[in-house]
Design a protein around this motif. Structure first.
Motif, PDB file in Angstrom:
ATOM      1  N   ASP A  42      11.202   1.883  -2.154  1.00  0.00           N
ATOM      2  CA  ASP A  42      10.974   2.777  -1.022  1.00  0.00           C
ATOM      3  C   ASP A  42       9.588   3.388  -1.191  1.00  0.00           C
ATOM      4  O   ASP A  42       9.254   3.889  -2.258  1.00  0.00           O
ATOM      5  CB  ASP A  42      12.014   3.910  -1.003  1.00  0.00           C
ATOM      6  CG  ASP A  42      13.356   3.426  -0.473  1.00  0.00           C
ATOM      7  OD1 ASP A  42      13.388   2.387   0.216  1.00  0.00           O
ATOM      8  OD2 ASP A  42      14.362   4.093  -0.735  1.00  0.00           O
ATOM      9  N   GLY A  43       8.814   3.348  -0.145  1.00  0.00           N
ATOM     10  CA  GLY A  43       7.474   3.907  -0.256  1.00  0.00           C
ATOM     11  C   GLY A  43       6.827   3.940   1.104  1.00  0.00           C
ATOM     12  O   GLY A  43       7.504   3.976   2.131  1.00  0.00           O
ATOM     13  N   GLU A  44       5.499   3.935   1.121  1.00  0.00           N
ATOM     14  CA  GLU A  44       4.804   3.968   2.394  1.00  0.00           C
ATOM     15  C   GLU A  44       3.416   3.370   2.245  1.00  0.00           C
ATOM     16  O   GLU A  44       2.835   3.374   1.158  1.00  0.00           O
ATOM     17  CB  GLU A  44       4.705   5.407   2.923  1.00  0.00           C
ATOM     18  CG  GLU A  44       4.138   6.383   1.913  1.00  0.00           C
ATOM     19  CD  GLU A  44       4.384   7.843   2.295  1.00  0.00           C
ATOM     20  OE1 GLU A  44       5.175   8.110   3.200  1.00  0.00           O
ATOM     21  OE2 GLU A  44       3.764   8.707   1.661  1.00  0.00           O
ATOM     22  N   LEU A  45       2.946   2.855   3.372  1.00  0.00           N
ATOM     23  CA  LEU A  45       1.564   2.411   3.463  1.00  0.00           C
ATOM     24  C   LEU A  45       0.762   3.657   3.826  1.00  0.00           C
ATOM     25  O   LEU A  45       1.062   4.299   4.833  1.00  0.00           O
ATOM     26  CB  LEU A  45       1.435   1.343   4.548  1.00  0.00           C
ATOM     27  CG  LEU A  45       0.019   0.921   4.944  1.00  0.00           C
ATOM     28  CD1 LEU A  45      -0.685   0.228   3.796  1.00  0.00           C
ATOM     29  CD2 LEU A  45       0.072  -0.006   6.152  1.00  0.00           C
ATOM     30  N   ILE A  46      -0.218   4.032   2.999  1.00  0.00           N
ATOM     31  CA  ILE A  46      -0.924   5.293   3.267  1.00  0.00           C
ATOM     32  C   ILE A  46      -2.362   5.100   3.714  1.00  0.00           C
ATOM     33  O   ILE A  46      -2.964   6.005   4.266  1.00  0.00           O
ATOM     34  CB  ILE A  46      -0.894   6.234   2.042  1.00  0.00           C
ATOM     35  CG1 ILE A  46      -1.422   5.520   0.796  1.00  0.00           C
ATOM     36  CG2 ILE A  46       0.507   6.760   1.812  1.00  0.00           C
ATOM     37  CD1 ILE A  46      -1.641   6.457  -0.386  1.00  0.00           C
ATOM     38  N   ALA A  47      -2.933   3.925   3.488  1.00  0.00           N
ATOM     39  CA  ALA A  47      -4.314   3.723   3.898  1.00  0.00           C
ATOM     40  C   ALA A  47      -4.629   2.242   3.904  1.00  0.00           C
ATOM     41  O   ALA A  47      -3.930   1.439   3.275  1.00  0.00           O
ATOM     42  CB  ALA A  47      -5.276   4.445   2.959  1.00  0.00           C
TER      43      ALA A  47
END
Length: 139
Positions: A42-47
């Motif tokens: 679980d995570g996110e694309l941040i840039a």
């Protein structure tokens, strides 16, 4: 608490497939990139960044009452094990300040930065071929 460098290895736990960048017309300063992201955590694309633009932003597109709405997102949440499609008409990466026209056959280096739930960030750089959009709705 000891922080274990679990993600310090070279491979980000995100699989990036089907990456491509839409071909642009000469003089066009904005492009779009699409791909499928599948994260093991679980995570996110941040840039995001690329070798041919001044900046890259994450955008969402949605139809609301027949009107196309575009929004810039600070981050794109990724659920472990679920493929996330960035595709025309939906989420995509906007490439701003292109320094040349993108022609089919060229390749763009995209660098994506991710962050997991624990706050570790990691990057992955992938080549994305430039392609003509198969179905353009602007006829």
């Amino acid at each position: 608490m000891v922080q274990l460098p679990a993600l310090a290895g070279p491979a980000a736990p995100v699989e990036i497939t089907d990456a491509w960048v839409r071909a642009t017309a000469p003089g066009q300063k904005v492009g779009a990139a699409y791909m499928t992201l599948k994260s093991e955590v679980d995570g996110e694309l941040i840039a995001a960044d690329s070798n041919i633009t001044s900046s890259v932003e994450i955008h969402s597109m949605s139809m609301k009452d027949g009107v196309m709405q575009m929004r810039m997102l600070q981050r794109l949440p990724l659920t472990a094990g679920e493929p996330y499609h960035l595709a025309p008409g939906g989420f995509h990466l906007m490439l701003f300040g292109l320094n040349e026209a993108l022609k089919p056959g060229m390749s763009v280096q995209l660098t994506l930065r991710f962050r997991d739930r624990a706050g570790n960030s990691f990057e992955k750089t992938i080549p994305a071929p430039v392609k003509q959009a198969v179905r353009d709705h602007h006829h």
